[in-house]
Write an enzyme that holds these catalytic residues in place. Structure first.
Site, short mmCIF file in Angstrom:
data_model
loop_
_atom_site.label_atom_id
_atom_site.label_comp_id
_atom_site.label_asym_id
_atom_site.label_seq_id
_atom_site.Cartn_x
_atom_site.Cartn_y
_atom_site.Cartn_z
CE LYS A 184 -2.16 -0.92 3.90
NZ LYS A 184 -1.52 -2.18 4.34
NE ARG A 217 -3.87 -1.13 10.36
CZ ARG A 217 -2.78 -0.62 9.77
NH1 ARG A 217 -2.81 0.56 9.23
NH2 ARG A 217 -1.68 -1.31 9.71
NE ARG A 241 7.65 -3.37 5.94
CZ ARG A 241 6.36 -3.08 5.87
NH1 ARG A 241 5.76 -3.00 4.68
NH2 ARG A 241 5.66 -2.88 6.95
NE ARG A 268 6.62 -0.31 10.08
CZ ARG A 268 5.42 -0.38 9.53
NH1 ARG A 268 5.23 0.09 8.30
NH2 ARG A 268 4.40 -0.89 10.18
NE ARG A 278 2.56 -4.52 11.36
CZ ARG A 278 3.56 -4.28 10.51
NH1 ARG A 278 4.75 -4.81 10.72
NH2 ARG A 278 3.36 -3.53 9.46
#
Ligand code: AMP
Length: 216
Positions: A13, A88, A127, A161, A172
Protein backbone atom coordinates in the site's frame (compact mmCIF):
# COMPACT_ATOMS: atom_id res chain seq x y z
CA UNK A 1 -9.92 11.99 -6.41
CA UNK A 2 -10.04 10.41 -2.95
CA UNK A 3 -9.04 6.78 -2.52
CA UNK A 4 -8.50 4.09 0.06
CA UNK A 5 -5.80 1.46 -0.45
CA UNK A 6 -6.93 -1.53 1.57
CA UNK A 7 -4.93 -4.65 2.27
CA UNK A 8 -2.87 -6.47 4.86
CA UNK A 9 0.45 -5.16 6.16
CA UNK A 10 3.12 -5.74 3.50
CA UNK A 11 0.64 -5.72 0.60
CA UNK A 12 2.46 -2.76 -0.95
CA UNK A 13 0.00 0.00 0.00
CA UNK A 14 2.73 2.46 0.98
CA UNK A 15 4.78 1.81 -2.16
CA UNK A 16 1.79 2.22 -4.47
CA UNK A 17 0.52 5.27 -2.56
CA UNK A 18 3.88 6.96 -3.05
CA UNK A 19 3.84 6.20 -6.76
CA UNK A 20 0.31 7.61 -7.03
CA UNK A 21 1.38 10.68 -5.12
CA UNK A 22 4.18 11.29 -7.63
CA UNK A 23 2.16 10.45 -10.74
CA UNK A 24 -1.23 11.93 -9.95
CA UNK A 25 -0.45 14.63 -7.41
CA UNK A 26 -2.59 12.97 -4.77
CA UNK A 27 -1.49 13.23 -1.13
CA UNK A 28 -0.53 10.02 0.68
CA UNK A 29 -2.10 9.88 4.13
CA UNK A 30 -0.50 7.02 6.05
CA UNK A 31 -1.74 6.73 9.64
CA UNK A 32 1.20 4.39 10.34
CA UNK A 33 3.70 7.09 9.24
CA UNK A 34 1.85 9.75 11.24
CA UNK A 35 1.82 7.58 14.36
CA UNK A 36 5.53 6.71 13.98
CA UNK A 37 6.29 10.45 13.68
CA UNK A 38 4.24 11.09 16.84
CA UNK A 39 6.12 8.33 18.69
CA UNK A 40 9.47 9.80 17.59
CA UNK A 41 8.41 13.29 18.63
CA UNK A 42 7.15 12.01 22.00
CA UNK A 43 3.76 13.75 21.71
CA UNK A 44 0.82 12.60 23.89
CA UNK A 45 -0.56 10.64 20.91
CA UNK A 46 2.85 9.05 20.37
CA UNK A 47 3.13 8.07 24.02
CA UNK A 48 -0.33 6.46 23.91
CA UNK A 49 0.41 4.61 20.64
CA UNK A 50 3.96 3.38 21.20
CA UNK A 51 3.38 0.19 23.22
CA UNK A 52 0.28 -0.77 21.20
CA UNK A 53 2.23 -0.50 17.94
CA UNK A 54 5.13 -2.54 19.33
CA UNK A 55 2.65 -5.34 20.10
CA UNK A 56 1.30 -5.19 16.53
CA UNK A 57 -2.17 -4.26 17.77
CA UNK A 58 -4.42 -1.43 16.63
CA UNK A 59 -4.26 2.04 18.17
CA UNK A 60 -7.65 3.35 19.37
CA UNK A 61 -10.19 4.48 16.80
CA UNK A 62 -10.49 7.81 18.59
CA UNK A 63 -6.79 8.62 18.11
CA UNK A 64 -6.54 7.69 14.43
CA UNK A 65 -9.88 9.27 13.47
CA UNK A 66 -8.71 12.50 15.15
CA UNK A 67 -5.39 12.45 13.29
CA UNK A 68 -7.02 11.86 9.90
CA UNK A 69 -9.77 14.41 10.43
CA UNK A 70 -7.20 17.13 11.16
CA UNK A 71 -4.95 16.11 8.29
CA UNK A 72 -7.77 16.08 5.71
CA UNK A 73 -8.48 19.72 6.57
CA UNK A 74 -5.02 20.79 5.35
CA UNK A 75 -5.17 22.64 2.02
CA UNK A 76 -3.01 20.12 0.12
CA UNK A 77 -5.71 17.44 0.59
CA UNK A 78 -8.12 19.43 -1.58
CA UNK A 79 -6.23 18.03 -4.61
CA UNK A 80 -7.24 14.53 -3.54
CA UNK A 81 -5.76 11.97 -1.18
CA UNK A 82 -4.91 8.31 -0.79
CA UNK A 83 -5.67 6.76 2.57
CA UNK A 84 -2.98 4.18 3.32
CA UNK A 85 -3.63 2.16 6.48
CA UNK A 86 -6.90 3.89 7.35
CA UNK A 87 -9.68 2.92 7.96
CA UNK A 88 -8.75 -0.33 9.74
CA UNK A 89 -11.97 -1.04 11.68
CA UNK A 90 -15.67 -0.71 10.89
CA UNK A 91 -15.92 2.10 13.45
CA UNK A 92 -13.17 3.99 11.57
CA UNK A 93 -14.94 3.41 8.23
CA UNK A 94 -18.19 4.78 9.66
CA UNK A 95 -16.36 7.76 11.18
CA UNK A 96 -14.73 8.40 7.79
CA UNK A 97 -18.12 8.38 6.05
CA UNK A 98 -19.44 10.93 8.55
CA UNK A 99 -16.30 13.05 8.30
CA UNK A 100 -16.36 13.16 4.49
CA UNK A 101 -20.08 14.02 4.46
CA UNK A 102 -19.47 16.89 6.91
CA UNK A 103 -16.57 18.21 4.85
CA UNK A 104 -18.56 17.77 1.60
CA UNK A 105 -15.94 15.39 0.24
CA UNK A 106 -16.47 12.03 -1.40
CA UNK A 107 -14.76 8.69 -1.65
CA UNK A 108 -14.11 7.66 -5.24
CA UNK A 109 -12.77 4.14 -4.84
CA UNK A 110 -11.55 1.56 -2.37
CA UNK A 111 -8.83 -0.60 -3.90
CA UNK A 112 -8.13 -3.92 -2.26
CA UNK A 113 -4.59 -5.26 -2.75
CA UNK A 114 -4.91 -9.02 -2.44
CA UNK A 115 -1.82 -10.90 -1.19
CA UNK A 116 -1.36 -14.35 0.41
CA UNK A 117 -0.38 -14.37 4.08
CA UNK A 118 2.63 -16.61 3.39
CA UNK A 119 4.14 -13.99 1.06
CA UNK A 120 3.50 -11.17 3.53
CA UNK A 121 5.75 -12.43 6.29
CA UNK A 122 8.72 -12.65 3.94
CA UNK A 123 7.94 -9.27 2.39
CA UNK A 124 7.68 -7.51 5.75
CA UNK A 125 10.56 -9.06 7.66
CA UNK A 126 13.05 -8.25 4.85
CA UNK A 127 12.25 -4.58 4.43
CA UNK A 128 14.40 -1.63 5.49
CA UNK A 129 14.75 2.04 4.59
CA UNK A 130 17.56 4.55 4.24
CA UNK A 131 17.80 6.55 7.47
CA UNK A 132 18.77 9.66 5.51
CA UNK A 133 16.35 9.87 2.56
CA UNK A 134 13.74 7.22 3.41
CA UNK A 135 14.23 5.16 0.20
CA UNK A 136 12.76 1.68 0.67
CA UNK A 137 14.66 -1.60 0.15
CA UNK A 138 14.26 -5.33 0.76
CA UNK A 139 16.92 -7.90 1.68
CA UNK A 140 15.82 -10.24 -1.07
CA UNK A 141 13.56 -8.39 -3.51
CA UNK A 142 15.28 -5.01 -3.67
CA UNK A 143 18.75 -4.90 -2.12
CA UNK A 144 20.93 -1.80 -2.45
CA UNK A 145 23.13 -1.95 -5.58
CA UNK A 146 26.26 -1.65 -3.44
CA UNK A 147 26.04 -3.33 -0.04
CA UNK A 148 25.43 -0.84 2.77
CA UNK A 149 25.10 2.23 0.52
CA UNK A 150 21.78 3.86 -0.41
CA UNK A 151 21.29 3.96 -4.22
CA UNK A 152 19.41 7.21 -3.92
CA UNK A 153 21.49 9.41 -1.62
CA UNK A 154 24.66 7.46 -0.75
CA UNK A 155 23.55 7.22 2.91
CA UNK A 156 25.05 4.44 5.02
CA UNK A 157 22.54 4.27 7.88
CA UNK A 158 19.52 2.04 7.44
CA UNK A 159 16.50 1.48 9.64
CA UNK A 160 14.07 -1.38 10.17
CA UNK A 161 10.65 -0.86 11.72
CA UNK A 162 10.41 -2.18 15.28
CA UNK A 163 7.13 -3.93 14.40
CA UNK A 164 8.51 -5.71 11.31
CA UNK A 165 9.84 -8.63 13.41
CA UNK A 166 8.28 -12.03 12.58
CA UNK A 167 6.47 -12.37 15.95
CA UNK A 168 4.86 -8.93 15.68
CA UNK A 169 3.93 -9.48 12.04
CA UNK A 170 1.74 -12.40 13.17
CA UNK A 171 -0.23 -10.08 15.49
CA UNK A 172 -0.53 -7.49 12.75
CA UNK A 173 -1.91 -10.09 10.33
CA UNK A 174 -4.35 -11.30 13.00
CA UNK A 175 -5.51 -7.69 13.50
CA UNK A 176 -6.00 -7.39 9.74
CA UNK A 177 -8.07 -10.55 9.43
CA UNK A 178 -10.08 -9.91 12.61
CA UNK A 179 -10.69 -6.18 12.48
CA UNK A 180 -9.92 -4.83 8.98
CA UNK A 181 -11.13 -7.56 6.60
CA UNK A 182 -14.80 -6.83 7.55
CA UNK A 183 -14.35 -3.55 5.65
CA UNK A 184 -14.30 -5.49 2.39
CA UNK A 185 -18.03 -6.43 2.48
CA UNK A 186 -18.76 -2.94 3.91
CA UNK A 187 -17.36 -1.22 0.81
CA UNK A 188 -18.58 -3.95 -1.53
CA UNK A 189 -22.15 -3.29 -0.35
CA UNK A 190 -21.63 0.41 -1.13
CA UNK A 191 -20.39 -0.34 -4.67
CA UNK A 192 -16.95 1.13 -3.97
CA UNK A 193 -14.72 -1.94 -3.80
CA UNK A 194 -12.25 -2.77 -6.58
CA UNK A 195 -9.48 -5.37 -6.48
CA UNK A 196 -5.95 -5.65 -7.81
CA UNK A 197 -3.52 -8.55 -7.64
CA UNK A 198 -1.01 -7.54 -4.97
CA UNK A 199 1.06 -10.67 -5.72
CA UNK A 200 2.01 -9.32 -9.15
CA UNK A 201 5.24 -7.35 -9.57
CA UNK A 202 5.25 -3.71 -8.58
CA UNK A 203 4.86 -2.29 -12.10
CA UNK A 204 1.94 -4.61 -12.86
CA UNK A 205 0.18 -3.64 -9.62
CA UNK A 206 0.62 0.02 -10.57
CA UNK A 207 -0.83 -0.73 -14.01
CA UNK A 208 -3.87 -2.43 -12.48
CA UNK A 209 -4.44 0.47 -10.06
CA UNK A 210 -4.16 3.00 -12.88
CA UNK A 211 -6.68 0.96 -14.90
CA UNK A 212 -9.11 1.13 -11.97
CA UNK A 213 -8.59 4.88 -11.56
CA UNK A 214 -9.20 5.48 -15.24
CA UNK A 215 -12.72 4.12 -14.76
CA UNK A 216 -13.49 6.27 -11.71
P1 AMP B 1 1.24 0.57 9.19
O1 AMP B 1 2.41 1.45 8.96
O2 AMP B 1 0.04 0.97 8.40
O3 AMP B 1 1.56 -0.89 9.03
O4 AMP B 1 0.81 0.78 10.73
C1 AMP B 1 1.71 0.46 11.78
C2 AMP B 1 0.95 0.36 13.09
O5 AMP B 1 0.35 1.62 13.39
C3 AMP B 1 -0.19 -0.64 13.12
O6 AMP B 1 0.24 -1.96 13.39
C4 AMP B 1 -1.06 -0.07 14.23
O7 AMP B 1 -0.52 -0.34 15.51
C5 AMP B 1 -0.93 1.43 13.99
N1 AMP B 1 -1.95 1.94 13.05
C6 AMP B 1 -1.74 2.48 11.82
N2 AMP B 1 -2.90 2.84 11.25
C7 AMP B 1 -3.87 2.50 12.13
C8 AMP B 1 -5.29 2.60 12.14
N3 AMP B 1 -5.97 3.12 11.07
N4 AMP B 1 -5.97 2.16 13.22
C9 AMP B 1 -5.33 1.65 14.29
N5 AMP B 1 -4.00 1.51 14.36
C10 AMP B 1 -3.27 1.93 13.29
Amino acid sequence: MNLILLGPPGAGKGTQAQLLQDRRGLVQLSTGDMLRAAVKAGTPVGRAADAVMKRGELVSDEIVVGIISERIDQPDCARGFILDGFPRTLAQAEALDRMLAEKKMKLDAVIEMKVDDAALVERITGRFTCGTCGAGYHDRFKPTKQPGICDNCGGREFVRRADDKAETVKSRLAAYHGQTAPLLPYYQARGRLRQVDGMADMAEVTRQIEAVLDTV
